[in-house]
Enzyme design. Sequence first.
Site, PDB file in Angstrom:
ATOM      1  CG  ASP A 131     -34.717  74.691 142.286  1.00 50.74           C
ATOM      2  OD1 ASP A 131     -35.714  73.961 142.082  1.00 50.74           O
ATOM      3  OD2 ASP A 131     -34.822  75.896 142.575  1.00 50.74           O
ATOM      4  CB  CYS A 134     -38.306  71.433 139.461  1.00 51.97           C
ATOM      5  SG  CYS A 134     -38.160  69.638 139.619  1.00 51.97           S
ATOM      6  CG  HIS A 239     -37.027  69.788 135.543  1.00 49.61           C
ATOM      7  ND1 HIS A 239     -36.457  70.573 136.516  1.00 49.61           N
ATOM      8  CD2 HIS A 239     -37.793  70.617 134.789  1.00 49.61           C
ATOM      9  CE1 HIS A 239     -36.855  71.830 136.345  1.00 49.61           C
ATOM     10  NE2 HIS A 239     -37.679  71.874 135.312  1.00 49.61           N
ATOM     11  CG  HIS A 316     -22.197  59.083 150.655  1.00 52.83           C
ATOM     12  ND1 HIS A 316     -21.205  58.372 150.005  1.00 52.83           N
ATOM     13  CD2 HIS A 316     -21.719  59.337 151.906  1.00 52.83           C
ATOM     14  CE1 HIS A 316     -20.177  58.207 150.820  1.00 52.83           C
ATOM     15  NE2 HIS A 316     -20.466  58.770 151.976  1.00 52.83           N
TER      16      HIS A 316
END
Length: 325
Positions: A131, A134, A239, A316
């Site tokens: 997620d 991390c 990650h 965005h």
Amino acid sequence: MSLISIRIRSKTGVENIKLESQLKLKELQNIIEEKTKISTDTQKILYGFPPKALDLSNQDAVISGFLANGDTITIENVSSISSNPGVDSVTNDKVTSSTNSFDRNIKSQPFISQEEEEDGGYATRRVTDDDNSCLFSAVAYVLEDKNRLKGYSLRALIAQNVKSDPFEYNEAVLGKSNEGYCNWIQNPKNWGGAIELSILSNHYKVEIAAFDISTQLMYCYGEDRKYTERVYLIYDGIHYDALSICLTKNGPEDFDITRFSVDDKDSLAKMKVLIEKEFKAGKFTDTAKFSLICLNCNKTLKGEKEAAIHASTTGHGNFTEYKKR
């Protein structure tokens, strides 16, 4: 002519300087030589996060093309760098972590990687949830008695540290106002990065060493503060996971050691062997080349840089990896 503030980091220390945004690369290198005593012909300039080597071939390149206000550059002397990429250790304080969040639909492998070494334990990669938190979960694993759930409270801890020192953590450093950053970092959709690791290192009074698999380099936060302990993380491009020494092969997490003396060369060597193993297995993502899709407008983008530009121009911030079939 506009000025930009940057931080120069080298073996001699860290120095904040202001430069004209239209300064040429060759002029920047002359300033670096004056500040660091590293000759222009042996300089290696690392910028961005994770730090990458700057192409020095175009000496007339304008620095605003690759540096922004608040950036940190790390200067190495190529004549003294080891030929073994796993031995290099550099520090980067780049304080703007990713100001745009990328939705984590990219799943890390649900397994433990382990370096095959019997004497003194096994270097082990402990996986964290895939997620946007991390980094915080990995830090909590190595510093909060292997309790990944405490990672969620680290965002508030970071905000408290930043809010308490607006002079140190100003807009030039954070890339946004002090208050704006404190709100931003507490949003669970936003990623952590270099500035967060630096703040957590200072809070816990330990070095936090993060290995980047793609380069096999170790970025050590807090190494200039003379801390006596060090913890290790591993980063695959998108990650963070935790690193430990497990006392038994394929042993449970209860057998993990996560804090080490900064002088513990044996544990460091084991970590480097594991990083090399992960690199050879291709367990990393090239964020400069992978494809993303904006879930807000369905626009496809190439690499993290394009996504960051798209986010800044459109507002965005919901991205996921896109694989062509």
